[in-house]
Design an enzyme around this catalytic site. Sequence first.
Site, PDB file in Angstrom:
ATOM      1  N   SER A 224       0.181  10.985 -17.066  1.00 29.08           N
ATOM      2  CA  SER A 224      -0.794  11.214 -17.893  1.00 29.08           C
ATOM      3  C   SER A 224      -0.875  12.718 -18.457  1.00 29.08           C
ATOM      4  O   SER A 224      -0.320  13.254 -18.124  1.00 29.08           O
ATOM      5  CB  SER A 224      -2.581  11.483 -16.901  1.00 29.08           C
ATOM      6  OG  SER A 224      -3.463  12.119 -17.536  1.00 29.08           O
TER       7      SER A 224
ATOM      8  N   LYS B 150      -0.793  15.071 -10.880  1.00 27.94           N
ATOM      9  CA  LYS B 150      -0.416  14.894 -12.171  1.00 27.94           C
ATOM     10  C   LYS B 150       0.977  15.717 -12.385  1.00 27.94           C
ATOM     11  O   LYS B 150       1.987  15.845 -12.448  1.00 27.94           O
ATOM     12  CB  LYS B 150      -0.334  13.916 -13.151  1.00 27.94           C
ATOM     13  CG  LYS B 150      -1.392  12.879 -12.656  1.00 27.94           C
ATOM     14  CD  LYS B 150      -0.793  11.828 -12.575  1.00 27.94           C
ATOM     15  CE  LYS B 150      -1.596  10.192 -12.327  1.00 27.94           C
ATOM     16  NZ  LYS B 150      -0.234   9.245 -11.957  1.00 27.94           N
TER      17      LYS B 150
ATOM     18  N   ASP C 182       0.971  -1.383  -0.725  1.00 32.91           N
ATOM     19  CA  ASP C 182      -0.123   0.147   0.056  1.00 32.91           C
ATOM     20  C   ASP C 182       0.684   0.952   0.299  1.00 32.91           C
ATOM     21  O   ASP C 182       1.677   1.238   0.808  1.00 32.91           O
ATOM     22  CB  ASP C 182      -0.735  -0.282   1.037  1.00 32.91           C
ATOM     23  CG  ASP C 182      -2.206   1.264   1.231  1.00 32.91           C
ATOM     24  OD1 ASP C 182      -2.075   2.327   0.298  1.00 32.91           O
ATOM     25  OD2 ASP C 182      -2.681   1.127   2.068  1.00 32.91           O
TER      26      ASP C 182
ATOM     27  N   TYR D 133      -6.594  16.465  -9.690  1.00 37.59           N
ATOM     28  CA  TYR D 133      -6.381  14.991 -10.116  1.00 37.59           C
ATOM     29  C   TYR D 133      -5.149  15.791 -11.487  1.00 37.59           C
ATOM     30  O   TYR D 133      -3.883  15.038 -11.420  1.00 37.59           O
ATOM     31  CB  TYR D 133      -7.288  15.082 -11.402  1.00 37.59           C
ATOM     32  CG  TYR D 133      -6.379  13.184 -12.368  1.00 37.59           C
ATOM     33  CD1 TYR D 133      -5.764  12.277 -11.461  1.00 37.59           C
ATOM     34  CD2 TYR D 133      -6.049  12.965 -13.509  1.00 37.59           C
ATOM     35  CE1 TYR D 133      -5.364  10.992 -11.983  1.00 37.59           C
ATOM     36  CE2 TYR D 133      -5.091  12.571 -14.115  1.00 37.59           C
ATOM     37  CZ  TYR D 133      -5.223  11.048 -13.861  1.00 37.59           C
ATOM     38  OH  TYR D 133      -4.142  10.024 -14.092  1.00 37.59           O
TER      39      TYR D 133
END
Length: 292
Positions: free
Chosen positions: A141, A158, A64, A154
Amino acid sequence: MEKTTVLITGCSSGIGLGLAARLAADTAGRFKVFATMRDLGKAEQLLERFGGCCPDTLELLQLDVTDLRSLAAAAQRLQGQQLDVLVCNAGMGLMGPLETCSDQAMKTIFDVNLFGAIRTIRAFLPAMKRRRAGRIIVSSSIGGLQGLPFNAVYCASKFAVEGLCESLAIVLRPFNIHLTLVECGPVNSSFTANLQRPDPEGSELQGLDAGTRSLYRRFLQHCHGLFRDAAQEVDEVLQVYLEAIGSPCPPLRCVTTQLLAPLRRLRLGSADGSAYVRAMHDFVFGHGEEQP
């Protein structure tokens, strides 16, 4: 021939699962893969690729990226072994109007996408430095290269990953450690199904202004068409990872799709950014719509 040892995070589905399976099934047996995931109960899909048992080329590990003890245990398992390739793939998405993103959801995105990558790299980097060899591949991304509507948090996570890795790559060069960012676009995988996003007709948007609700609905329609017409399959994206693993001198950045390349070039070529903002707005929402 000595195997190339690869550790991959986020292997319960999508790109991580596909990459682990592809490397472990290599016909020449060139790789030993440590496929890690937060919950080993989700390993069924990966095990099904091998008839329900792990071959000599695959080992499952619980890891994790938000838990330092979990990372330490994984690093301890690899102690005494040469880790050649570290793939930081674990990640999660968050979509929707900024007003609907809770503090906890935003903290979780950064904890997984940014700090999870940092923790993972820190756990395995010292051994690579001592050996003065290795490579680190980070799943990024196109949202780390350009802002995307209703993906503000998000994209922020990134963008941070991109800055982290670009800065780190400079320092790692004398250690013969290559760092590569793989910037993915729309991919047909469970990542999209699992990302957090409010229902456009749900209660989360009830207190939101009508203009933003309308834009969000139009954005979701745009995404539906984009995934229908232009999304990549996981196997296509995996080729980029395989090239980064196999190249003697991989680049810092690999983009898996040219879908938004014209807009990305416009962003870089527009000194004040306004041309990119207009063009992306028109690409997603259309030209000449009325003000919300």
